[in-house]
Design a protein around this motif. Structure first.
Motif, PDB file in Angstrom:
ATOM      1  N   THR A   5       0.881  -1.153   0.116  1.00 45.80           N
ATOM      2  CA  THR A   5       0.011  -0.058   0.094  1.00 45.80           C
ATOM      3  C   THR A   5       0.864   1.063  -0.007  1.00 45.80           C
ATOM      4  N   VAL A   6       0.342   2.299  -0.405  1.00 45.90           N
ATOM      5  CA  VAL A   6       1.153   3.422  -0.735  1.00 45.90           C
ATOM      6  C   VAL A   6       1.579   4.041   0.762  1.00 45.90           C
ATOM      7  N   ALA A  72      -4.807  11.188   2.569  1.00 46.10           N
ATOM      8  CA  ALA A  72      -6.085  10.553   1.867  1.00 46.10           C
ATOM      9  C   ALA A  72      -5.707   9.068   1.775  1.00 46.10           C
ATOM     10  N   ALA A  73      -4.621   8.663   1.328  1.00 42.26           N
ATOM     11  CA  ALA A  73      -4.538   7.395   0.975  1.00 42.26           C
ATOM     12  C   ALA A  73      -4.160   6.630   2.283  1.00 42.26           C
ATOM     13  N   ARG A  74      -3.395   7.232   3.245  1.00 42.11           N
ATOM     14  CA  ARG A  74      -3.461   6.669   4.564  1.00 42.11           C
ATOM     15  C   ARG A  74      -4.627   6.127   5.271  1.00 42.11           C
ATOM     16  N   ILE A  75      -5.642   7.079   5.191  1.00 42.69           N
ATOM     17  CA  ILE A  75      -6.909   6.618   5.685  1.00 42.69           C
ATOM     18  C   ILE A  75      -8.040   5.897   4.828  1.00 42.69           C
ATOM     19  N   ALA A 154      -6.273  -1.523   1.936  1.00 48.97           N
ATOM     20  CA  ALA A 154      -5.918  -2.852   1.640  1.00 48.97           C
ATOM     21  C   ALA A 154      -5.299  -2.475   0.486  1.00 48.97           C
ATOM     22  N   PRO A 155      -4.157  -3.472  -0.042  1.00 48.76           N
ATOM     23  CA  PRO A 155      -3.556  -3.579  -1.409  1.00 48.76           C
ATOM     24  C   PRO A 155      -4.508  -3.239  -2.494  1.00 48.76           C
ATOM     25  N   ILE A 176      -7.166   3.043  -9.969  1.00 51.99           N
ATOM     26  CA  ILE A 176      -5.976   2.563  -9.885  1.00 51.99           C
ATOM     27  C   ILE A 176      -5.932   2.109  -8.453  1.00 51.99           C
ATOM     28  N   THR A 177      -5.300   0.850  -8.075  1.00 48.46           N
ATOM     29  CA  THR A 177      -5.033   0.530  -6.764  1.00 48.46           C
ATOM     30  C   THR A 177      -4.034   0.705  -5.938  1.00 48.46           C
ATOM     31  N   HIS A 178      -3.979   0.565  -4.911  1.00 47.88           N
ATOM     32  CA  HIS A 178      -2.446   0.827  -4.130  1.00 47.88           C
ATOM     33  C   HIS A 178      -1.393  -0.342  -4.957  1.00 47.88           C
ATOM     34  N   ARG A 179      -1.798  -1.546  -4.977  1.00 46.09           N
ATOM     35  CA  ARG A 179      -0.839  -2.565  -5.649  1.00 46.09           C
ATOM     36  C   ARG A 179      -0.725  -2.188  -7.035  1.00 46.09           C
TER      37      ARG A 179
END
Length: 510
Positions: A5-6, A72-75, A154-155, A176-179
């Motif tokens: 994850t980012v 934002a990505a972290r939450i 989650a990834p 686009i996903t984290h993975r």
């Protein structure tokens, strides 16, 4: 084990207490930026944002924009990146289609006030209930006291809904996903052996994979630094390269043309650049040669990627000869796969033209809330149908023929504009060339090519260009119309906007 994850990737990078961002006169380390991200994440939570919420993010390439993105990505929220060139029609569509509940925006840019705009715009986006502006308001949010905020994503959660640039019509939001973003960034960093000694120029817009994946994420996973440029200008880019000793220069071909066209180019010290990368469109041979002469210590490599692949998926091998780089897109990278298919979906023999399809961890999760469009492009067995026509050579190099939808049929023969564009831009009087197919009573369709003359050169005539093509192309490929112009329309990320060219023609514009 690499982060999936980012948020986790940033936590890993925070162990490196070295420069991450050069933002104007400020230097921000990975550790400092991770702490800033925690404060922004806490501030967003305090305003009611939660995992899965969509947050529109509109602004220039600044540390504040990135803090909002990573916070934002972290939450576990989903970022909807928006270009500062967008106005009422684009914004109402993208915010509505994505279901955004919050917008974080720059307050103003030269000649446009977004605070006034959004004050009037709000009724058109009833789902957006929270507006926040960069500057003092965002600084207050970023001052929220915070312990480390747990990574809520989650990834395979969506990270971004990135709307296509519109060169092919109605924008579609690639999920686009984290993975998938990290898969592309890691593959690029591995391919080019990027290290924590690299400094990248952050001038490609962050609402595009060239800016966020190929620049920011590639630097993050390799420990490199990024010299931020709020918006591209040739003078600003050259000054940033010199000031921050940029080593890794990625740009679309148009940006190279503009930088090399500066009369004071030779006055700038660009000797720190170890690698030039060109993506976004085909690098014509003449431009490739100009780039090599301008950056003598830096080999030029091609990059191919799209929103639906989260970033780079094809790159030039580092040992490619200059002639090969100018002629091909490169080869598939990482553990991704590529194939070339015919109209029936089966693979075509080496050297034959077909549609490029990609499979692997970089492929996004489809288009946001568009099941029919998703089914057309994201195939059941994991392949992404790119819509780009290529030929694969025996060693895996891919040769671009053009967009599937750009192909036109002139007198019964398939013609791909990029091939003719490569020929035209080798003419000493031509800086840029863009071709479209237009209706013709006799031949069905004919090629109409827009020519931007090279600065300081005598503009070529239509007869001269016709003769030039006749000596170098099959007769059925020779354009029937030429338009000599001072400029062509561009998308926000610097690609020639062929849809607009076609629409302008059909509406009777010259």
């Amino acid at each position: 084990m690499r982060a999936s994850t980012v948020g986790a990737a940033l936590k890993d990078a925070a162990a490196r207490d070295k420069a991450f961002l050069y933002d104007g006169d400020d230097t921000i380390t990975f550790t400092e930026f991770d702490q800033l991200t925690d404060r922004v994440a806490a501030g967003l939570l305090a305003r009611g944002s939660r995992r899965g919420d969509r947050i529109g993010l509109l602004g220039l390439n600044t540390a504040q924009w990135l803090a909002a993105f990573f916070g934002a990505a972290r939450i576990g929220a989903v970022i909807v990146p928006l270009n500062v060139r967008y106005r009422e029609q684009e914004l109402s569509y993208m915010l509505g289609q994505s279901g955004a509940r919050m917008v974080i925006s720059t307050a103003a840019i030269p000649d446009f006030d977004f605070t006034e705009f959004f004050a009037k715009f709000r009724p058109q986006a009833p789902g957006v209930t929270d507006y926040l502006f960069f500057g003092a308001e965002f600084d207050e949010l970023a001052a929220t006291p915070a312990e480390p905020v747990p990574d809520a994503a989650a990834p395979d959660d969506p990270l971004m809904i990135l709307y296509t640039s519109g060169t092919t019509g109605r924008p579609k939001g690639a999920a686009i996903t984290h993975r998938s973003m990290l898969a592309s960034a890691n593959a690029q960093a591995d391919h080019f052996a990027m290290t924590d000694a690299d400094v990248l120029l952050g001038h490609l817009p962050f609402n595009h994979v060239g800016g966020i994946t190929c620049t920011i994420m590639a630097a993050l996973v390799s420990g490199g630094s990024v010299a931020l440029l709020p918006a591209f200008s040739p003078d600003g880019a050259l000054r940033a390269i010199e000031r921050h000793r940029v080593t890794f220069l990625g740009a679309v071909p148009t940006m190279y043309v503009l930088m090399l066209g500066r009369p004071d180019f030779a006055d700038h010290d660009v000797s720190s650049v170890r690698l030039c990368m060109a993506g976004g469109s085909n690098v014509e041979p003449a431009l490739a040669e100009s780039i090599r002469r301008a950056f003598p210590g830096a080999p030029l490599y091609g990059l191919y990627g799209l929103s639906e692949s989260s970033g780079a998926c094809v790159l030039s091998p580092v040992d490619d000869a200059p002639e090969t780089v100018a002629r091909t897109l490169g080869v598939i990278i990482g553990d991704f796969e590529a194939r070339v298919t015919g109209p029936d979906g089966t693979a075509v023999p080496s050297g034959e033209t077909g549609e490029l399809q990609i499979r692997g961890g970089c492929v996004t999760a489809g288009y946001w809330d568009m099941p029919d469009e998703t089914a057309e492009v994201f195939l059941p067995d994991g392949w992404l149908a790119t819509g780009d026509m290529v030929a694969m050579e025996p060693d895996g190099h891919l040769v671009l023929r053009g967009r599937k939808k750009e192909m036109y049929i002139q007198g019964g023969f398939n013609v791909y504009p990029v091939e003719i564009e490569n020929v035209l831009t080798a003419h000493p009087g031509v800086a840029m060339a863009a071709g479209i197919g237009v209706p013709d009573d006799v031949l069905g369709e004919i090629g109409r090519f827009y020519i931007v003359p090279r600065p300081g050169a005598e503009p070529p005539t239509e007869d001269e260009l016709t003769a030039y093509c006749r000596d170098r192309l099959a007769d059925y490929k020779i354009p029937r119309q030429f338009v000599i112009t001072t400029e062509v329309p561009m998308t926000p990320v610097g690609k020639i906007h062929k849809v607009q060219l076609k629409n302008d023609y059909l509406q009777g514009s010259p």
